[in-house]
Design an enzyme around this catalytic site. Structure first.
Site, PDB file in Angstrom:
ATOM      1  N   HIS A 262       2.458  -3.703   0.948  1.00 18.63           N
ATOM      2  CA  HIS A 262       2.807  -2.423   0.333  1.00 18.63           C
ATOM      3  C   HIS A 262       3.330  -1.446   1.406  1.00 18.63           C
ATOM      4  O   HIS A 262       4.424  -0.891   1.271  1.00 18.63           O
ATOM      5  CB  HIS A 262       1.569  -1.846  -0.369  1.00 18.63           C
ATOM      6  CG  HIS A 262       1.763  -0.515  -1.017  1.00 18.63           C
ATOM      7  ND1 HIS A 262       1.931  -0.368  -2.374  1.00 18.63           N
ATOM      8  CD2 HIS A 262       1.811   0.749  -0.509  1.00 18.63           C
ATOM      9  CE1 HIS A 262       2.073   0.915  -2.668  1.00 18.63           C
ATOM     10  NE2 HIS A 262       2.000   1.615  -1.550  1.00 18.63           N
ATOM     11  N   GLU A 263       2.556  -1.286   2.456  1.00 14.14           N
ATOM     12  CA  GLU A 263       2.954  -0.322   3.494  1.00 14.14           C
ATOM     13  C   GLU A 263       4.210  -0.799   4.225  1.00 14.14           C
ATOM     14  O   GLU A 263       5.042   0.013   4.623  1.00 14.14           O
ATOM     15  CB  GLU A 263       1.807  -0.064   4.478  1.00 14.14           C
ATOM     16  CG  GLU A 263       0.516   0.491   3.851  1.00 14.14           C
ATOM     17  CD  GLU A 263       0.701   1.748   2.990  1.00 14.14           C
ATOM     18  OE1 GLU A 263       1.648   2.529   3.255  1.00 14.14           O
ATOM     19  OE2 GLU A 263      -0.089   1.939   2.033  1.00 14.14           O
ATOM     20  N   HIS A 266       7.156   0.464   2.374  1.00 18.94           N
ATOM     21  CA  HIS A 266       7.450   1.865   2.727  1.00 18.94           C
ATOM     22  C   HIS A 266       8.189   1.918   4.075  1.00 18.94           C
ATOM     23  O   HIS A 266       9.169   2.644   4.242  1.00 18.94           O
ATOM     24  CB  HIS A 266       6.159   2.664   2.880  1.00 18.94           C
ATOM     25  CG  HIS A 266       5.519   3.094   1.590  1.00 18.94           C
ATOM     26  ND1 HIS A 266       6.183   3.833   0.646  1.00 18.94           N
ATOM     27  CD2 HIS A 266       4.252   2.929   1.111  1.00 18.94           C
ATOM     28  CE1 HIS A 266       5.353   4.098  -0.368  1.00 18.94           C
ATOM     29  NE2 HIS A 266       4.185   3.549  -0.114  1.00 18.94           N
ATOM     30  N   GLU A 292       7.724   5.028  -3.475  1.00 19.26           N
ATOM     31  CA  GLU A 292       6.739   4.111  -4.036  1.00 19.26           C
ATOM     32  C   GLU A 292       7.424   2.875  -4.644  1.00 19.26           C
ATOM     33  O   GLU A 292       6.823   1.810  -4.717  1.00 19.26           O
ATOM     34  CB  GLU A 292       5.900   4.861  -5.077  1.00 19.26           C
ATOM     35  CG  GLU A 292       4.573   4.222  -5.420  1.00 19.26           C
ATOM     36  CD  GLU A 292       3.570   4.128  -4.261  1.00 19.26           C
ATOM     37  OE1 GLU A 292       3.804   4.734  -3.185  1.00 19.26           O
ATOM     38  OE2 GLU A 292       2.573   3.422  -4.415  1.00 19.26           O
TER      39      GLU A 292
HETATM   40 MG    MG Z   1       2.316   3.884  -1.364  1.00 16.45          MG
END
Ligand code: MG
Length: 488
Positions: A262-263, A266, A292
Site C-alpha cells: 500500500h505505502e 503511494h 489513495e
Molecule cells: Mg493510504
C-alpha cells in the site's frame, strides 16, 4: 502605478514556504519513527510556530497574486500555481485566527482523550470533545463558504470540487449494488479461515520480500527508504527523498505485506511527479482520492489478484520456510478472506466502502444539524445493522474505532472510497494487466500510471484529471464490475 508581478517571482517566494514544508515533513517523519518520546512537547510547539510563520508568508503572497501580469496566467502550469495557492490562502484568510487556534487546541487534546476513551470503551468521555469539534467544523464550513451543502466545504479541503451531490449518488449506488455480495463470495469459497492467519514469522523474512518487490516496482534505493512506525505512512520529504514506514506484528504476515505494498503505491506516485514541479505548489498528488487510488491499486487490484499470487508464491517460498505447507491457492484465499467485521480497517474489499458510506452519511447529517452527537452511538449501531447486518459489541469496535474525528478530519473519509473507485477505473484501462502481473513485469503498468496520473502532480483538479486521462468521472460502476468478476 501599481507594480505587477510574474509567476516566477511568485515561485521564488514560494521556495521559502517549501523550505518550511520540507523541514516540517522531516520533523513529522522523525516524530513517528525515531524521536525520543519526551521530544514531543517542544516539537509540537515548533511545528505550530512554523505553521503561523507559513500563514504569514502565504498572506504576503496573496497581495502579489492579486497583481499578476495577465499574460502570465494563460497556461496550465501558471493557472495551477494560482489555483493551488489561492485555495490555501482562502483557507487561511476565511477562518478567523481565534477559530483556527481553538480548532488546533481542541483537536490536540481530543486525540489524547479519544485514545483513553477508546481503551476504556467509554463514549461519554469523548462526547463533549466531539461536540466541540462538530461545532467548530460547522463554523469552519460556514467561513469557507459553499454553494449547496455545508459538508461540501469540508470535503473540498481533501478532494477539490467533490460535493454531496456526487457523494450521494456514489454511496447510494454502492450500497445497493453491494447487497448480497458477501454471501455469494462466501459460497464461492472466500470465507475460509486460513491457517496462515496464525502462523508466526520473522521480520527478516519479510524484509527480503520487500526488497524484491521494491526492485520489481523499480523503486531506487537512492531516493527511497523503509522504516518502522506504529501506523504505516508515506511522506515525501522532497522529490528525491520519499519514505515509507511499515510494521511487523510477528504473526499473520499478510498484514505487514499489504501495508508495505500500500505505502509503496503511494511512494511510486510521489517519486514520479514531473521533476520540474519540484519546489512548486504542484509537487503533490492530484487529491487525497487520487493518492489513495495508487496505494489501493497496488494493495488490492494488483496485490490481491490471482496473478499476483502466482507471481509471489515462489518469492514467499524462497523466504518463508513454513510456506512449504501451503500452495498458491491457499495463499490466494488467505489474501482474500471475506466476512463481515464491525471494524473498518479489518474489512475486506467488498464491505470496506459500506463502512465509509456510514461515516459519510453521519458527517453529512451532522453538518446539516440533523443529528446530535449524543445520539451517534445509537445511529452508528443501527446503520451497521441495516447496511452490514452486524451490531458492534462495544464502542471500541463501533463509534470509537477511528481516530479521524478526534483530529477534526471531517470530509476525509469519502476519499478512501474515491481511491477505490479510481483504482477500479485504472484496472479496466490498462491493457494486458493480468499477463504483466503474472510475469512479475510491473514496468508497463507503472509506466501507464506515470503517463496518466503521476506526471501531472496537482496540475489539474481531480475531476479534470479523471476526464483528461480516462474520459471518466468518479464512476463507481467499474468497482462493482470488479467485485462481481472477482468474487461471484
Ligand atoms: Mg493510504
Amino acid at each position: 502605478m501599481n507594480q505587477l508581478y510574474s509567476i516566477s517571482e511568485i515561485l521564488s517566494d514560494y521556495k521559502i514556504i517549501e523550505a518550511l514544508n520540507h523541514g516540517k515533513r522531516l520533523m513529522l517523519w522523525d516524530m513517528e519513527t525515531i524521536m525520543p518520546m519526551a521530544g514531543i512537547e517542544e516539537r509540537s510547539e515548533v511545528l505550530s510556530n512554523l505553521e503561523t510563520y507559513q500563514k504569514k508568508l502565504y498572506m504576503n503572497l496573496n497581495e502579489k497574486l492579486d497583481r499578476l501580469h495577465d499574460e502570465n496566467i494563460d497556461n496550465d502550469f501558471s493557472k495551477a500555481v494560482v489555483r493551488i495557492l489561492k485555495k490555501q490562502i482562502h483557507y487561511y484568510s476565511s477562518i478567523p485566527d481565534e477559530i483556527h487556534r481553538e480548532f488546533i487546541k481542541v483537536t490536540t487534546i481530543s486525540e489524547d482523550i479519544w485514545k483513553i476513551a477508546r481503551k476504556r470503551n467509554n463514549f461519554k468521555m469523548f462526547e463533549p470533545y466531539l461536540e466541540k469539534i462538530v461545532d467548530l467544523e460547522r463554523k469552519i464550513a460556514d467561513y469557507l463558504g459553499y454553494e449547496k451543502h455545508p459538508y461540501d466545504a469540508l470535503i473540498d479541503i481533501f478532494e477539490e470540487g467533490f460535493t454531496v451531490d456526487d457523494g450521494d449518488k456514489i454511496f447510494n449506488y454502492i450500497k445497493m449494488e453491494s447487497k448480497g455480495l458477501v454471501e455469494r463470495a462466501i459460497e464461492r469459497g472466500y470465507g475460509k479461515n486460513s491457517g496462515l492467519n496464525y502462523e508466526r514469522y520473522r521480520k527478516e523474512w519479510l524484509i527480503n520480500i520487500f526488497r524484491e518487490l521494491q526492485n520489481k516496482f523499480d523503486i531506487s534505493d537512492k531516493r527511497f527508504r523503509i522504516d518502522e512506525s506504529v501506523h504505516p505512512f508515506t511522506i515525501n520529504i522532497s522529490p528525491d527523498d520519499v519514505r515509507i514506514t511499515t510494521r511487523f506484528e510477528g504473526i499473520d504476515f499478510k498484514k505487514s505485506l499489504f501495508a508495505t505494498i500500500h505505502e509503496m503505491g503511494h511512494a511510486i506516485y510521489l517519486l514520479n511527479i514531473n521533476r520540474e514541479f519540484g519546489c512548486t505548489p504542484l509537487y503533490s498528488s492530484a487529491s487525497y482520492g487520487f493518492d489513495e487510488s495508487q496505494s489501493r491499486f497496488f494493495e488490492n487490484f494488483i496485490g490481491k489478484s490471482r496473478e499476483f499470487t502466482e507471481f509471489i508464491y515462489p518469492v514467499l517460498k524462497k523466504n518463508i520456510p513454513l510456506m512449504k505447507k501451503y500452495d498458491s491457492d491457499d495463499i490466494y484465499y488467505y489474501f482474500n478472506s471475506v466476512g463481515r467485521t464491525p471494524v473498518r480497517i479489518d474489512a475486506d474489499e467488498l464491505t470496506y466502502n459500506i463502512h465509509i458510506a456510514i461515516r459519510y452519511e453521519i458527517e453529512k447529517n451532522l453538518m446539516e444539524n440533523k443529528y446530535e452527537v449524543k445520539e451517534l452511538p445509537e445511529i452508528w449501531n443501527s446503520m451497521m445493522e441495516n447496511y452490514l447486518g452486524i451490531k458492534p459489541r462495544n464502542f471500541k469496535e463501533g463509534i470509537l474505532q477511528d481516530i479521524h474525528w478526534s483530529q477534526g478530519s471531517f470530509g476525509y473519509f469519502p476519499t478512501y472510497t474515491l481511491g477505490n473507485i479510481i483504482a477500479a477505473i485504472i484496472k479496466y484501462k490498462i491493457a494486458e494487466m493480468d499477463k504483466h502481473i503474472r510475469n512479475g513485469n510491473f514496468i508497463p503498468i507503472i509506466r501507464f500510471l506515470n503517463e496518466k496520473i503521476h506526471i501531472y502532480g496537482s496540475l489539474y483538479e481531480p475531476k479534470e484529471l479523471l476526464k483528461k486521462s480516462f474520459n471518466e468521472s468518479y464512476n463507481p460502476e467499474y468497482l462493482i464490475k470488479y467485485f462481481n468478476e472477482k468474487y461471484i
